[in-house]
Enzyme design. Sequence first.
Site, short mmCIF file in Angstrom:
data_model
loop_
_atom_site.label_atom_id
_atom_site.label_comp_id
_atom_site.label_asym_id
_atom_site.label_seq_id
_atom_site.Cartn_x
_atom_site.Cartn_y
_atom_site.Cartn_z
N HIS A 56 29.07 -32.53 23.41
CA HIS A 56 28.24 -32.80 24.62
C HIS A 56 29.08 -33.93 25.39
O HIS A 56 29.53 -34.90 24.62
CB HIS A 56 26.97 -33.02 24.33
CG HIS A 56 26.15 -33.19 25.82
ND1 HIS A 56 26.31 -32.38 26.45
CD2 HIS A 56 25.22 -34.11 26.00
CE1 HIS A 56 25.31 -32.60 27.67
NE2 HIS A 56 24.83 -33.65 27.27
N HIS A 68 24.35 -36.71 32.54
CA HIS A 68 24.90 -35.45 31.91
C HIS A 68 24.26 -34.41 32.25
O HIS A 68 23.06 -34.14 33.05
CB HIS A 68 24.99 -35.98 30.34
CG HIS A 68 23.28 -35.81 29.89
ND1 HIS A 68 22.81 -35.12 28.82
CD2 HIS A 68 22.29 -36.52 30.28
CE1 HIS A 68 21.66 -35.44 28.65
NE2 HIS A 68 21.23 -36.24 29.33
N CYS A 157 28.53 -28.81 30.69
CA CYS A 157 28.59 -30.26 30.72
C CYS A 157 30.48 -30.95 30.66
O CYS A 157 30.51 -31.93 31.54
CB CYS A 157 27.91 -30.83 29.60
SG CYS A 157 28.95 -30.45 27.90
#
Length: 227
Positions: A56, A68, A157
């Site tokens: 991530h 994010h 992401c």
Amino acid sequence: MFPLQLLALTFISSATVEPPPEEEEEEEEEEVEKSRYDLMFRRGDLLEVPRTLFTHFGIYLGGGRVAHFIPDIMPIVSGDQFRIKQMVTNTRLILGVLAKCGSVRVDSVEDFAYGAEIIINPMDKMCSCVALQGEEVAQRAEKLLGDVAYSLLWYNCEHFVMYCRYGTVMSFQTFQFCKTVRKLLLSRGVAKVTAVLAACLLVYLRVLNTWSVLLAVLLPFLIWMAS
């Protein structure tokens, strides 16, 4: 009148409600935590945290905050901003992936990392593009805050942070995944197995015409050529 006014002023000031010592201590701890993160990270830094099946990414905005992009079903099923701003659970995340909806949101460093180790600007050595200035990176991330269509392969992401920091929309994770799938599915072994299964299926169904034979030959041929 002066003594009465002075007495009233003294009474009012003494009766003013002051925040409990516990709340003051918590606020002080939060400020210390934020300043600690500002010493560790710079505004515009790209942060990476490993997950079980994927990695991530986020952009540090300063003050212990991280922008994010995360899949989330909540924005399309509820208008309650309090519930939306709560930390995204695994259920919300999975449903967001399936519904292809997500949001660029701001969370604390703790909520973003979720206990994992944070790696700073790992893409600077991998990406051929030069990183933008930190302030421009952070401003790009802030402009994209809100609901955004999510795609596990084509806009996740990593695409988000790559655009913010390098000005290019790409994902090394997606590339590696597609490369692995290609090795598994588009191989000579798969082509041979497909040819045998197609022949067996034709014999079992007793369907021997031009189109069925062409399909049985064409599919293994295409896999063989793509391998």
